[in-house]
Design a protein around this motif. Structure first.
Motif, mmCIF file in Angstrom:
data_model
loop_
_atom_site.group_PDB
_atom_site.id
_atom_site.type_symbol
_atom_site.label_atom_id
_atom_site.label_comp_id
_atom_site.label_asym_id
_atom_site.label_seq_id
_atom_site.Cartn_x
_atom_site.Cartn_y
_atom_site.Cartn_z
ATOM 1 N N TYR A 160 -7.924 1.935 -3.679
ATOM 2 C CA TYR A 160 -7.745 3.268 -4.268
ATOM 3 C C TYR A 160 -8.809 3.524 -5.339
ATOM 4 O O TYR A 160 -9.453 4.580 -5.362
ATOM 5 C CB TYR A 160 -6.342 3.374 -4.863
ATOM 6 N N ASN A 191 0.789 3.931 -3.025
ATOM 7 C CA ASN A 191 0.475 5.343 -2.746
ATOM 8 C C ASN A 191 1.580 6.270 -3.253
ATOM 9 O O ASN A 191 1.304 7.375 -3.731
ATOM 10 C CB ASN A 191 0.247 5.556 -1.249
ATOM 11 N N ARG A 210 0.829 -1.199 0.000
ATOM 12 C CA ARG A 210 0.000 0.000 0.000
ATOM 13 C C ARG A 210 0.876 1.266 0.000
ATOM 14 O O ARG A 210 0.564 2.239 -0.691
ATOM 15 C CB ARG A 210 -0.927 0.004 1.205
#
Length: 280
Positions: free
Chosen positions: A158, A105, A101
């Motif tokens: 997301y 990101n 993650r």
């Protein structure tokens, strides 16, 4: 050598004699230079081979592209080859599952968003099943399946926040549809099943998931097949109905199609591109 293989090799010899070792392969497509304008694609494992070909194709069709790799030197060389201000790179090893993650990101920040995710990164093993170690098993499964799952988890969470249609394309393998004894087969069977399960769960969120399952492709990993013919378009494979390997450009063309809005009704498919090997 079995009779079937001997016949296949004989056919290849005949082709060499007829064409001087080269058979022309026609790979025609329409390059729609504005197809992905305003879109950002993430292509993992894109420092060479399939990932590089997919990145080039999306870039040529207007996308901004984030490429990843595990080696800084290879990543730098890939960025030089792509040579565009619409491509950026980052170091990322898929085996670092707990950081998926965080890595994703970070990828989002490079161009401010991601619309398309092509999950190509993975590892391969040539070992016979009798020689596979626990370490081999862990490396392959933790990268090709566990790593893929947590990457897809980050991508889907997301994309759920975005109203537009988004695409996830997993690059798996023909070997994930065939019987095989070893960690690579197991990882690709899992990746194909994961693709279908994701597609079913995520379609309601406008996230379309599919997979491409290539057979033997003309990349460095299969260099033993075309030794001495590196510049030839023809690379023999007696198992294929076409008598040759799949080209990286062919896989890239299919990836482009699946990434576009043209294919929005194709959901949860594992599309085999192997020259017909799996039909034998």
């Amino acid at each position: 050598m079995g009779l079937k293989k001997m016949i296949g090799e004989f056919k290849n010899i005949v082709k060499y004699m007829k064409y001087g070792g080269v058979v022309k392969v026609t790979n025609t497509y329409t390059n729609q230079s504005e197809l992905f304008v305003g879109k950002v694609a993430l292509v993992t494992g894109a420092t060479s081979g399939l990932g590089m070909a997919i990145a080039k194709r999306l870039l040529s069709e207007g996308a901004c592209v984030v490429i990843t790799g595990r080696n800084q030197e290879k990543l730098d060389n890939a960025l030089k080859e792509l040579n565009s201000n619409r491509v950026k790179g980052m170091l990322w090893d898929l085996i670092a599952c707990t950081e998926a993650r965080t890595f994703f990101n970070k990828a989002v920040t490079l161009f401010g968003k991601i619309d398309i995710a092509v999950n190509n990164a993975g590892v391969y093993s040539w070992k016979s099943s009798k020689d596979v170690t626990v370490g081999d098993w862990d490396t392959i499964l933790n990268t090709n399946l566990k790593g893929l799952f947590f990457l897809c988890q980050a991508e889907s969470e997301y994309f759920k926040q975005i109203e537009s249609v988004n695409k996830i394309i997993n690059i798996t393998s023909m070997e994930g549809t065939l019987a095989g004894f070893g960690p690579y087969y197991a990882s690709k069977w899992g990746a194909n099943g994961l693709t279908q399960g994701m597609a079913k769960e995520l379609a309601a969120h406008n996230i379309i998931v599919n997979a491409i399952a290539p057979g033997p492709v003309k990349t460095n990993i299969n260099a033993n097949y075309f030794k001495g013919q590196e510049d030839s378009q023809y690379n023999p494979d007696s198992r294929s109905l076409t008598g040759r390997m799949v080209l990286t450009e062919e896989i890239a063309g299919l990836a482009s199609y699946l990434a576009s809005d043209i294919s929005n009704s194709i959901i949860g498919q594992v599309i085999i591109m192997d020259g017909g090997i799996s039909l034998r």
